[in-house]
Design an enzyme around this catalytic site. Structure first.
Site, mmCIF file in Angstrom:
data_model
loop_
_atom_site.group_PDB
_atom_site.id
_atom_site.type_symbol
_atom_site.label_atom_id
_atom_site.label_comp_id
_atom_site.label_asym_id
_atom_site.label_seq_id
_atom_site.Cartn_x
_atom_site.Cartn_y
_atom_site.Cartn_z
ATOM 1 N N SER A 61 -1.035 -1.634 3.169
ATOM 2 C CA SER A 61 -2.162 -1.173 3.612
ATOM 3 C C SER A 61 -1.931 -1.208 5.264
ATOM 4 O O SER A 61 -1.254 -1.136 6.416
ATOM 5 C CB SER A 61 -3.427 -1.849 4.426
ATOM 6 O OG SER A 61 -3.216 -2.757 2.405
HETATM 7 N N1 SAH Z 1 -1.037 -7.414 1.908
HETATM 8 C C1 SAH Z 1 0.403 -6.196 1.214
HETATM 9 C C2 SAH Z 1 -0.505 -4.840 0.785
HETATM 10 C C3 SAH Z 1 -0.263 -4.951 -0.472
HETATM 11 S S1 SAH Z 1 0.405 -3.838 -1.933
HETATM 12 C C4 SAH Z 1 1.272 -6.224 2.612
HETATM 13 O O1 SAH Z 1 -0.020 -5.916 3.739
HETATM 14 O O2 SAH Z 1 2.542 -5.243 2.173
HETATM 15 C C5 SAH Z 1 -0.599 -4.615 -3.142
HETATM 16 C C6 SAH Z 1 0.727 -5.299 -3.177
HETATM 17 O O3 SAH Z 1 -0.644 -6.132 -4.948
HETATM 18 C C7 SAH Z 1 1.461 -4.903 -4.182
HETATM 19 O O4 SAH Z 1 2.746 -5.459 -4.059
HETATM 20 C C8 SAH Z 1 1.361 -5.191 -5.942
HETATM 21 O O5 SAH Z 1 2.508 -5.528 -6.616
HETATM 22 C C9 SAH Z 1 0.726 -6.568 -5.458
HETATM 23 N N2 SAH Z 1 -0.018 -6.282 -7.052
HETATM 24 C C10 SAH Z 1 -0.699 -5.831 -8.428
HETATM 25 N N3 SAH Z 1 -1.565 -6.988 -9.068
HETATM 26 C C11 SAH Z 1 -1.124 -7.972 -9.065
HETATM 27 C C12 SAH Z 1 -1.404 -9.244 -8.945
HETATM 28 N N4 SAH Z 1 -2.242 -8.815 -11.119
HETATM 29 N N5 SAH Z 1 -1.066 -10.626 -8.796
HETATM 30 C C13 SAH Z 1 -0.456 -10.302 -7.706
HETATM 31 N N6 SAH Z 1 -0.499 -9.167 -7.314
HETATM 32 C C14 SAH Z 1 -0.252 -8.242 -7.755
#
Ligand code: SAH
Length: 213
Positions: A61
C-alpha cells in the site's frame, strides 16, 4: 543513510502534512526500511507517494494508507493485532513496532515465506504469519484489540466482528472490485458501530467472506 533521509521526508510530506499525528506510527514508519520490502528494481521508488508491486500481482500500500489505517487502530503496546493480507510484511513490521503481538494471515505462500524471513532478519519476535484464508479470521487467537484488513472485501466478514475484543477497532476497505470505501468499525458494549472514511482501491480479498478467485 540515503534511505533514512527519504524515509524522514516521506513521513513529513506524506503523513504529517496530511494530518497523521500518532507519534508511534510516525516513529515506526521513520524506522521501517520500506525499500527492503519491495522488489529490488523498485527500491529507489519505495518512498514515493504510491503503491508498488511486490510480486504475485499484489501490491504494498501507499505509505499514507498504511499510516492512516494503523493510526485509526489507536494502538498501544499491550494490544494484540490481527492483520489480513501480510503481503510484503511491511505493515506487519510497522505494527510490530507499536503493539504487543501481530497475528498476520496471507493466502499466497511465497509472499508469506518471504515476509517471515525478512521480519526475522530484522529481529522481530512478536509476530506470527500463517498461510490461510484470512477472511475467516484466526479464531484460536481471538479476541483482538485491533484488526486490519489490507485487501478489499465485498462486505465486512462476520467472523472478524466476532473476533474483535470489547472496545476493539477494525479497519477494512469495503466495496466493489474496482473501488471501495475505508471503514472504521468498533465494538462498544458488545455492539458494532461503523464509520465511513474515504474512497480507496485495494487488491481483492479472496476467500470465504471475500471474492472467489
Ligand atoms: N499490507 C501489505 C499489502 C498487502 S496486499 C504490505 O504491506 O505489503 C494484500 C494482500 O492480501 C496480498 O498479498 C493478498 O495475497 C492477500 N490476500 C488476499 N486475500 C486474502 C485472504 N483471504 N487471506 C489472507 N490474505 C489475503
Amino acid at each position: 543513510m540515503q534511505y533514512q533521509i527519504q524515509r524522514d521526508r516521506m513521513v513529513q510530506d506524506q503523513l504529517v502534512a496530511r494530518g497523521i499525528k500518532d507519534t508511534r506510527v510516525l516513529q515506526a514508519m521513520r524506522k521501517t526500511p520500506r525499500h527492503l520490502f519491495v522488489e529490488e528494481a523498485f527500491a529507489m521508488r519505495a518512498y514515493g507517494d504510491y503503491p508498488l508491486l511486490i510480486g504475485e500481482k499484489q501490491t504494498i500500500s501507499q505509505p499514507f494508507m498504511v499510516g492512516y489505517m494503523v493510526e485509526a487502530l489507536a494502538l498501544n503496546n499491550k494490544d494484540r493485532v490481527l492483520e489480513i493480507g501480510t503481503g510484503s510484511g511491511y505493515q506487519t513490521a510497522v505494527l510490530a513496532e507499536i503493539c504487543q503481538k501481530v497475528f498476520s494471515i496471507e493466502r499466497i505462500k511465497s509472499l508469506a515465506k518471504k515476509a517471515r524471513q525478512l521480519l526475522e532478519s530484522f529481529g522481530y519476535h512478536n509476530f506470527q504469519i500463517r498461510i490461510d484464508d484470512g477472511s475467516i479470521g484466526w479464531a484460536e487467537k481471538a479476541p483482538f484489540e485491533a484488526i486490519i484488513v489490507s485487501a478489499a472485501a465485498p462486505q465486512v466478514p462476520a467472523p472478524l466482528c466476532e473476533q474483535l475484543a470489547e472496545g476493539g477497532r477494525l479497519v477494512i476497505p469495503v466495496g466493489t472490485e474496482k473501488s471501495q470505501t475505508l471503514r472504521l468499525i468498533y465494538k462498544k458494549n458488545g455492539e458494532i458501530f461503523e464509520e465511513e472514511k474515504f474512497g480507496c482501491t485495494f487488491v481483492k480479498l479472496i476467500g470465504k467472506y471475500g471474492w472467489e478467485i
